[in-house]
Design a protein around this motif. Structure first.
Motif, PDB file in Angstrom:
ATOM      1  N   ALA A  99      -2.710-133.008  40.418  1.00 33.45           N
ATOM      2  CA  ALA A  99      -4.131-133.105  40.059  1.00 33.45           C
ATOM      3  C   ALA A  99      -4.587-131.983  39.139  1.00 33.45           C
ATOM      4  N   LYS A 100      -3.810-130.912  39.039  1.00 37.39           N
ATOM      5  CA  LYS A 100      -4.233-129.764  38.242  1.00 37.39           C
ATOM      6  C   LYS A 100      -4.442-130.094  36.767  1.00 37.39           C
ATOM      7  N   PRO A 101      -3.532-130.842  36.114  1.00 32.21           N
ATOM      8  CA  PRO A 101      -3.769-131.151  34.697  1.00 32.21           C
ATOM      9  C   PRO A 101      -5.036-131.958  34.451  1.00 32.21           C
ATOM     10  N   VAL A 102      -5.349-132.883  35.359  1.00 37.49           N
ATOM     11  CA  VAL A 102      -6.557-133.700  35.207  1.00 37.49           C
ATOM     12  C   VAL A 102      -7.795-132.816  35.287  1.00 37.49           C
ATOM     13  N   MET A 103      -7.837-131.946  36.294  1.00 39.10           N
ATOM     14  CA  MET A 103      -8.977-131.048  36.444  1.00 39.10           C
ATOM     15  C   MET A 103      -9.075-130.080  35.266  1.00 39.10           C
ATOM     16  N   SER A 104      -7.922-129.604  34.794  1.00 38.14           N
ATOM     17  CA  SER A 104      -7.924-128.683  33.658  1.00 38.14           C
ATOM     18  C   SER A 104      -8.456-129.359  32.396  1.00 38.14           C
ATOM     19  N   LEU A 105      -8.156-130.636  32.235  1.00 41.83           N
ATOM     20  CA  LEU A 105      -8.646-131.371  31.072  1.00 41.83           C
ATOM     21  C   LEU A 105     -10.169-131.489  31.113  1.00 41.83           C
ATOM     22  N   ILE A 106     -10.715-131.750  32.293  1.00 43.36           N
ATOM     23  CA  ILE A 106     -12.171-131.828  32.451  1.00 43.36           C
ATOM     24  C   ILE A 106     -12.810-130.476  32.164  1.00 43.36           C
ATOM     25  N   LEU A 107     -12.225-129.422  32.731  1.00 44.67           N
ATOM     26  CA  LEU A 107     -12.756-128.082  32.523  1.00 44.67           C
ATOM     27  C   LEU A 107     -12.628-127.634  31.069  1.00 44.67           C
ATOM     28  N   LEU A 108     -11.556-128.055  30.419  1.00 42.62           N
ATOM     29  CA  LEU A 108     -11.380-127.725  29.010  1.00 42.62           C
ATOM     30  C   LEU A 108     -12.500-128.327  28.170  1.00 42.62           C
ATOM     31  N   LEU A 110     -15.549-129.034  29.222  1.00 42.60           N
ATOM     32  CA  LEU A 110     -16.752-128.248  29.498  1.00 42.60           C
ATOM     33  C   LEU A 110     -16.713-126.910  28.770  1.00 42.60           C
ATOM     34  N   GLY A 111     -15.548-126.293  28.752  1.00 41.08           N
ATOM     35  CA  GLY A 111     -15.407-125.007  28.070  1.00 41.08           C
ATOM     36  C   GLY A 111     -15.657-125.115  26.580  1.00 41.08           C
ATOM     37  N   LEU A 112     -15.131-126.160  25.955  1.00 38.14           N
ATOM     38  CA  LEU A 112     -15.355-126.372  24.521  1.00 38.14           C
ATOM     39  C   LEU A 112     -16.832-126.601  24.233  1.00 38.14           C
ATOM     40  N   TYR A 113     -17.479-127.364  25.124  1.00 43.85           N
ATOM     41  CA  TYR A 113     -18.917-127.602  24.953  1.00 43.85           C
ATOM     42  C   TYR A 113     -19.697-126.289  25.016  1.00 43.85           C
ATOM     43  N   LEU A 114     -19.403-125.481  26.033  1.00 46.67           N
ATOM     44  CA  LEU A 114     -20.121-124.213  26.197  1.00 46.67           C
ATOM     45  C   LEU A 114     -19.849-123.262  25.044  1.00 46.67           C
ATOM     46  N   VAL A 240     -13.184-118.092  28.077  1.00 42.80           N
ATOM     47  CA  VAL A 240     -12.330-117.938  29.259  1.00 42.80           C
ATOM     48  C   VAL A 240     -11.890-119.303  29.778  1.00 42.80           C
ATOM     49  N   ILE A 241     -12.834-120.237  29.836  1.00 46.08           N
ATOM     50  CA  ILE A 241     -12.528-121.575  30.353  1.00 46.08           C
ATOM     51  C   ILE A 241     -11.519-122.291  29.455  1.00 46.08           C
ATOM     52  N   VAL A 242     -11.742-122.227  28.148  1.00 47.36           N
ATOM     53  CA  VAL A 242     -10.840-122.897  27.198  1.00 47.36           C
ATOM     54  C   VAL A 242      -9.441-122.298  27.272  1.00 47.36           C
TER      55      VAL A 242
END
Length: 338
Positions: A99-108, A110-114, A240-242
């Protein structure tokens, strides 16, 4: 002894980043424990036990510096505790690596947006002061708490960008509230691990080393987040998120680029772009400050709650935006001396 000193320094550095940016203590500490061969459940349990103390110290520090919205703390922290307890129980029985890659893709995403939002447009102010709804905070806390317990970290990476993206709470209060509510999450996760695992695989001396380093850094981090301009802070958090989630994706089974030249090249390029974005935000912030009237007050957090919300008398003209105030100053009525 050398290991304990290293753990204390990691705890100090991780808490300094976590307290200033609202994320990274668990991710940083758990990564180190996994690297030296600790099994995932024991690593997450060790980190969360240390976080009971570090988040308490961080919460008190943020509260003293006025960085905490207690309604947000309760509304996101209580569901977060439920999710963390469930996540700790689940991790004790199975791995969540898939599940980590899926969550990382979502967070990525959000990070790009921010990163883009804060770098090029600054802090969204049209929603500041609007309430954060329970139907948003409840599910957010539940998911973030579950991810935090199962991944050894994740409360900040999930909660901080989601609250920042909402534009309803200024960045320093987002970070202070997320850090403070993490105490509930850490307590619930630790209880879940201890009930499921007992003390198996947990080195309490390591817990103490991580804890001491984090407690030392907590007050400095809370002071830092209050004095860093929101626009700059947003760009820093986005970077940091990206960077963190790109690294996770590159090392996942999806891409399999761990410790390769490709990984180094991609992460190096992101670091350069991140540094350029923060530099751009600093210059834009300075330009904005130079354009403001010289009133002899600190305007680094000009988006804070109005005086009326704090029970103080508002000066004439309070409540209008900076651009509106500038127009008002130049209007015939405002400038008239007749």
């Amino acid at each position: 002894m050398r290991t304990l000193v290293l753990l204390a320094l990691v705890g100090l550095g991780a808490q300094l980043v976590d307290g200033a940016l609202g994320m990274a203590y668990g991710v940083t500490s758990a990564t180190l424990l996994l690297a030296i061969g600790t099994n995932p459940a024991a690593a997450s349990a060790t980190v969360h036990l240390a976080e009971i103390g570090t988040t308490l110290a961080s919460g008190v520090s943020h509260w003293r510096f006025g960085n905490v919205d207690w309604k947000v703390v309760v509304r996101v922290g209580v569901p977060g505790a439920v999710g963390a307890f469930a996540g700790a129980t689940v991790l004790s029985r199975l791995s969540t690596d898939a599940a980590k890659p899926v969550m990382s893709l979502i967070l990525l995403g959000l990070g790009l947006y921010l990163l883009g939002r804060f770098t090029f447009r600054g802090l969204r102010t049209d929603r500041l002061g609007q309430p954060l709804r329970k139907r948003f905070l409840g599910p957010l806390g539940l998911v973030a708490g579950f991810v935090d317990a199962t991944g050894g970290g994740g409360w900040g990476p999930v909660g901080t960008p989601a609250l920042l993206a909402s534009g309803r709470l200024e960045p320093r209060k987002v970070i202070g509230s997320i850090d403070t509510s993490e105490f509930l999450v850490s307590l619930a996760a630790s209880l879940g691990f201890l009930l499921s695992l007992g003390s198996q695989g947990i080195d309490f001396v390591w817990v103490l080393a991580l804890l001491l380093g984090g407690v030392v850094a907590a007050p400095l981090a809370a002071w830092l987040v209050r004095h860093v301009p929101p626009r700059v802070l947003g760009s820093a958090v986005g970077g940091v998120i990206v960077l963190t989630n790109t690294r996770t994706l590159l090392r996942s089974d999806w891409l399999g680029q761990a410790d390769t030249p490709t990984e180094s090249l991609v992460l190096g390029a992101i670091a350069i772009v991140w540094a350029a974005a923060v530099t751009w935000s600093v210059r834009a912030y300075r330009a904005e400050q130079a354009a403001l009237p010289a009133v002899g007050v600190d305007r680094s957090h000009a988006d804070e709650a109005p005086a009326s919300a704090r029970g103080e008398a508002e000066p004439v003209g309070a409540g209008v935006g900076t651009a509106d105030a500038a127009v008002l100053d130049r209007s015939p009525v405002a400038g008239s001396h007749s």
